[in-house]
Design an enzyme around this catalytic site. Structure first.
Site, PDB file in Angstrom:
ATOM      1  N   GLY A   1     -21.895 -76.809 -31.198  1.00  0.00           N
ATOM      2  CA  GLY A   1     -20.945 -75.851 -32.288  1.00  0.00           C
ATOM      3  C   GLY A   1     -19.812 -76.886 -32.515  1.00  0.00           C
ATOM      4  N   ASP A   2     -18.714 -76.099 -32.456  1.00  0.00           N
ATOM      5  CA  ASP A   2     -17.492 -76.824 -32.722  1.00  0.00           C
ATOM      6  C   ASP A   2     -16.873 -77.299 -31.590  1.00  0.00           C
ATOM      7  OD1 ASP A   2     -16.716 -74.518 -31.915  1.00  0.00           O
ATOM      8  OD2 ASP A   2     -15.327 -74.159 -33.351  1.00  0.00           O
ATOM      9  N   GLU A   3     -17.490 -77.596 -30.460  1.00  0.00           N
ATOM     10  CA  GLU A   3     -16.943 -78.222 -29.159  1.00  0.00           C
ATOM     11  C   GLU A   3     -17.087 -79.820 -29.026  1.00  0.00           C
ATOM     12  OE1 GLU A   3     -17.195 -74.077 -26.284  1.00  0.00           O
ATOM     13  OE2 GLU A   3     -18.751 -75.800 -26.173  1.00  0.00           O
TER      14      GLU A   3
END
Length: 456
Positions: A364-366
């Site tokens: 994801g955006d991690e």
């Protein structure tokens, strides 16, 4: 039968047939002193000798003209139809690893065994017996000639076939002497080296300036010292430009005493295989979108970093990051823009840390970062702020600026946790605290502990 009766009635041909077993027993004792013969069974040893003796006995019974006798005495008797036992013997001995001297010595021993038994039975021979003994010697000489001719024929055929195999082999094959100098190289070798055979023979891999020469020389020393096979791999770009990754096999060439007298070597180009394996490994350990290490590789590197920190008694830090505003980019500009944004974020993150640090995308955006050797909390905070500043700068998409922010949670070894998973979870918890507080915030795991103590 009494000796007197034998002297009166028995000819050498009949004697050979009657005494063939003791004759072969004496011959076999000698044959077993020849090194290649020790691995052969009694049948393999005896069959040719027995056949040759019986053929010689038949020959002694046959009429022989003066010209035939002269030809046989010179080993030039006209060849009979089909293979004789002597010819079969010569071909078999060559294939079994006998030398020419070994092969000839068997005939000498066979001759000696017959003569020994014959002279014991007939201490004094006259007339027909003298003629029989003369013809026996001539027959043995003829058998030697037939055997060696077949030995040479099989040897030449084997050499031609072996040469054809070497010539047709796509793998470089060569032979080194005990000092490591080339004594033979096939066409695939000269093509790979992009050199004429004259420029290779007599030189070593060190002389030719190959980068792998030292490793190959060490392996060569083991082959010679242990008389064993050695394998290895190397990376080298030859002048021909063919291949890059190679594996090699070194095998000793043993003499009759089982001592190395040379070393044979085969190279195999494994460039495609190696690159394919590396690609598979890379895909299994890296994020396909950004090319950064994935969770699997991140945890492996974190484990190695913890071991190093423990040995060197230095701290390390884990930064766990979550992008603020990424969902809005995905929803308004589409997934393609979202993917491009993640790739650009990865580049900016990589530019914010040292080459020895690890930046990873967990999904994801991690994103995460391992900071090694950051001894002071203040140093870690400066890196985190640098990341915040880099990611708050606008990203440009089709002349439209896009702005995001980031929340960062930080855990430190050994203060907050001592295992990879625990450190990651601690940094994750700190990141959620940062996200709840405000955007562009940094939260240390120790602050969570302090909040817990303040609420007690």
């Amino acid at each position: 039968m009494k000796a007197k009766e034998m002297q009166t009635h028995m000819r050498l041909a009949d004697f050979i047939r009657a005494e063939i077993e003791p004759i072969l027993q004496d011959w076999e004792e000698f044959a077993l002193t020849i090194l290649p013969a020790r691995d052969m069974g009694k049948t393999g040893l005896r069959d040719h000798a027995k056949g040759m003796l019986l053929e010689i006995a038949d020959d002694l019974d046959s009429h022989q003209s003066a010209s035939e006798q002269d030809a046989k005495s010179k080993g030039r008797e006209p060849k009979a139809e089909g293979e004789s036992s002597a010819e079969v013997h010569g071909g078999d001995r060559q294939s079994s690893g006998f030398s020419v001297i070994d092969t000839v010595s068997e005939f000498r021993a066979l001759r000696a065994s017959v003569v020994s038994h014959w002279t014991k039975a007939y201490p004094t021979i006259t007339g027909q017996q003298v003629e029989d003994l003369t013809r026996f010697h001539e027959a043995i000489d003829q058998a030697v000639a037939e055997s060696l001719e077949q030995y040479a024929t099989v040897k030449e055929t084997e050499t031609r076939l072996f040469g054809a195999v070497l010539l047709a082999s796509p793998d470089p094959i060569f032979v080194l002497d005990l000092e490591g100098s080339f004594v033979y190289a096939n066409k695939a070798t000269t093509d790979l080296f992009a050199m004429e055979i004259q420029a290779i023979v007599g030189k070593s891999t060190l002389d030719l300036g190959f980068s792998f020469a030292s490793d190959l020389q060490r392996a060569l020393g083991k082959v010679i010292a242990e008389a064993s096979t050695q394998r290895g791999k190397f990376v080298h770009t030859f002048a021909s430009g063919r291949g890059e990754r190679f594996e090699y096999l070194l095998a000793p060439v043993l003499d009759e005493h089982q001592k190395p007298e040379a070393v044979a070597c085969i190279f195999r180009d494994i460039t495609e295989q190696a690159l394919a394996e590396e690609k598979i490994w890379h895909n299994a350990h890296h994020d396909q979108l950004t090319g950064l290490p994935n969770r699997r590789l991140f945890l492996d590197r974190l484990e190695q970093a913890i071991k190093h920190a423990k040995r060197s008694k230095t701290p390390l830090s884990v930064l766990f990051m979550d992008l603020d505003g990424f969902k809005g980019v995905n929803d308004t500009l589409g997934h393609e823009a979202g993917d491009r944004l993640l790739s650009d974020v990865a580049k900016r993150l990589t530019g914010c840390v040292r080459e020895g640090d690890t930046v990873a995308r967990l999904g994801g955006d991690e994103f995460t970062v391992i900071l090694a050797d950051a001894k002071e909390r203040h140093d870690v905070a400066l890196v985190a702020q640098h990341i915040i500043d880099a990611l708050t700068l606008p990203f440009q998409f089709a002349h439209q600026p896009v702005q995001i922010s980031v929340s960062i949670g930080i855990s430190r070894y050994p203060y907050d946790a001592s295992s990879p998973v625990a450190l990651l979870e601690a940094a994750d918890q700190a990141m959620y605290k940062a996200k709840k507080s405000d955007s562009n915030r940094v939260y240390f795991c120790e602050a969570i502990d302090q909040e817990g103590r303040d609420s007690d």
